[in-house]
Design a protein around this motif. Structure first.
Motif, PDB file in Angstrom:
ATOM      1  N   UNK A  26     -25.380  39.416  -3.909  1.00 44.73           N
ATOM      2  CA  UNK A  26     -24.085  40.102  -4.597  1.00 44.73           C
ATOM      3  C   UNK A  26     -23.588  39.021  -5.561  1.00 44.73           C
ATOM      4  N   UNK A  27     -22.992  37.954  -4.903  1.00 44.20           N
ATOM      5  CA  UNK A  27     -22.561  36.753  -5.691  1.00 44.20           C
ATOM      6  C   UNK A  27     -23.535  36.210  -6.742  1.00 44.20           C
ATOM      7  N   UNK A  28     -24.736  35.885  -6.553  1.00 40.55           N
ATOM      8  CA  UNK A  28     -25.526  35.610  -7.527  1.00 40.55           C
ATOM      9  C   UNK A  28     -25.922  36.681  -8.760  1.00 40.55           C
ATOM     10  N   UNK A  29     -25.792  37.870  -8.392  1.00 43.48           N
ATOM     11  CA  UNK A  29     -25.728  38.741  -9.329  1.00 43.48           C
ATOM     12  C   UNK A  29     -24.565  38.786 -10.216  1.00 43.48           C
ATOM     13  N   UNK A  30     -23.514  38.578  -9.537  1.00 36.04           N
ATOM     14  CA  UNK A  30     -22.180  38.883 -10.316  1.00 36.04           C
ATOM     15  C   UNK A  30     -22.105  37.638 -11.324  1.00 36.04           C
ATOM     16  N   UNK A  31     -22.445  36.290 -10.864  1.00 40.16           N
ATOM     17  CA  UNK A  31     -22.360  35.218 -11.579  1.00 40.16           C
ATOM     18  C   UNK A  31     -23.633  34.989 -12.317  1.00 40.16           C
ATOM     19  N   UNK A  76     -21.140  45.476  -1.359  1.00 38.30           N
ATOM     20  CA  UNK A  76     -22.135  46.564  -0.495  1.00 38.30           C
ATOM     21  C   UNK A  76     -21.345  47.481   0.373  1.00 38.30           C
ATOM     22  N   UNK A  77     -21.682  48.753   0.420  1.00 34.99           N
ATOM     23  CA  UNK A  77     -20.774  49.520   1.086  1.00 34.99           C
ATOM     24  C   UNK A  77     -21.794  50.456   2.107  1.00 34.99           C
ATOM     25  N   UNK A  78     -21.049  50.853   3.290  1.00 34.72           N
ATOM     26  CA  UNK A  78     -21.890  51.471   4.141  1.00 34.72           C
ATOM     27  C   UNK A  78     -23.218  51.118   4.599  1.00 34.72           C
ATOM     28  N   UNK A  79     -23.130  49.498   4.859  1.00 33.60           N
ATOM     29  CA  UNK A  79     -24.467  48.693   5.197  1.00 33.60           C
ATOM     30  C   UNK A  79     -24.909  49.327   6.556  1.00 33.60           C
ATOM     31  N   UNK A  80     -26.197  49.235   6.653  1.00 33.34           N
ATOM     32  CA  UNK A  80     -26.908  49.415   7.892  1.00 33.34           C
ATOM     33  C   UNK A  80     -28.007  48.138   8.159  1.00 33.34           C
ATOM     34  N   UNK A  81     -28.146  47.862   9.400  1.00 33.74           N
ATOM     35  CA  UNK A  81     -29.354  46.897   9.412  1.00 33.74           C
ATOM     36  C   UNK A  81     -30.235  47.472  10.498  1.00 33.74           C
ATOM     37  N   UNK A  92     -27.698  50.451   2.106  1.00 32.64           N
ATOM     38  CA  UNK A  92     -26.465  50.787   1.495  1.00 32.64           C
ATOM     39  C   UNK A  92     -26.441  51.286   0.266  1.00 32.64           C
ATOM     40  N   UNK A  93     -25.041  51.118  -0.207  1.00 35.04           N
ATOM     41  CA  UNK A  93     -24.854  51.582  -1.580  1.00 35.04           C
ATOM     42  C   UNK A  93     -24.381  50.132  -2.396  1.00 35.04           C
ATOM     43  N   UNK A  94     -24.864  49.825  -3.335  1.00 38.01           N
ATOM     44  CA  UNK A  94     -24.499  48.547  -4.039  1.00 38.01           C
ATOM     45  C   UNK A  94     -23.715  49.233  -5.222  1.00 38.01           C
ATOM     46  N   UNK A  95     -22.263  48.585  -5.123  1.00 42.64           N
ATOM     47  CA  UNK A  95     -21.228  48.884  -6.101  1.00 42.64           C
ATOM     48  C   UNK A  95     -20.931  47.809  -7.044  1.00 42.64           C
ATOM     49  N   UNK A  96     -21.264  47.964  -8.491  1.00 48.56           N
ATOM     50  CA  UNK A  96     -21.200  46.882  -9.623  1.00 48.56           C
ATOM     51  C   UNK A  96     -20.014  47.453 -10.419  1.00 48.56           C
ATOM     52  N   UNK A 108     -22.733  52.808  -8.728  1.00 44.69           N
ATOM     53  CA  UNK A 108     -22.810  52.831  -7.266  1.00 44.69           C
ATOM     54  C   UNK A 108     -24.560  53.268  -7.199  1.00 44.69           C
ATOM     55  N   UNK A 109     -25.180  52.410  -6.727  1.00 46.14           N
ATOM     56  CA  UNK A 109     -26.557  52.644  -6.326  1.00 46.14           C
ATOM     57  C   UNK A 109     -26.885  52.449  -5.029  1.00 46.14           C
ATOM     58  N   UNK A 110     -27.653  53.517  -4.152  1.00 43.68           N
ATOM     59  CA  UNK A 110     -28.129  53.276  -2.832  1.00 43.68           C
ATOM     60  C   UNK A 110     -29.276  52.208  -3.028  1.00 43.68           C
TER      61      UNK A 110
END
Length: 132
Positions: A26-31, A76-81, A92-96, A108-110
């Motif tokens: 997530x951090x790498x995508x954001x930056x 990330x939201x509603x993460x499961x492993x 989960x759902x990735x929120x950008x 929001x993308x699953x």
């Protein structure tokens, strides 16, 4: 390939390490830190894009770098492993949140990311949109 037991792949520490790796994605995508993302993604990484086209690691990285606007946040939201053989799958759902033309857009993308321990570290080997 050896499947790691409860202390390795399926254990608390493996899941913790994979979730930390997911946060680094997530951090790498954001930056737009393509170098950081290249270190985390395996050389044979495959991204099955929502349009059904598979992308290589380099194609995925080029897409991240070319994202229009200012990427405000990625989370990330509603993460499961889940342990799947020698992989740990995170879904989960990735929120950008992106600023584009002065407007803030929320996307929001699953997704699912498959992680595998290679060369002594967890690497993302595949990313895809789950089918329900």
């Amino acid at each position: 390939m050896t499947i790691v037991g409860a202390v390795g792949c399926g254990g608390f520490f493996a899941r913790r390490d994979v979730l930390r790796g997911n946060q680094a994605i997530y951090d790498g995508i954001r930056t737009r830190d393509v170098g950081k993302l290249r270190e985390i993604a395996a050389t044979d990484f495959r991204y099955d894009a929502p349009d059904g086209k598979p992308l290589t690691r380099e194609q995925w990285l080029a897409g991240v770098a070319a994202t229009p606007g200012e990427i405000v946040s990625v989370s990330g939201m509603r993460l499961t492993t889940e342990l799947r053989g020698d992989r740990v799958t995170v879904c989960g759902v990735q929120r950008a949140i992106v600023k584009l033309d002065g407007k803030e857009l929320i996307d929001d993308q699953p997704y699912c990311n498959d992680w595998q321990r290679r060369d002594g570290r967890w690497q993302i080997v595949e990313a895809y949109v789950p089918t329900f």
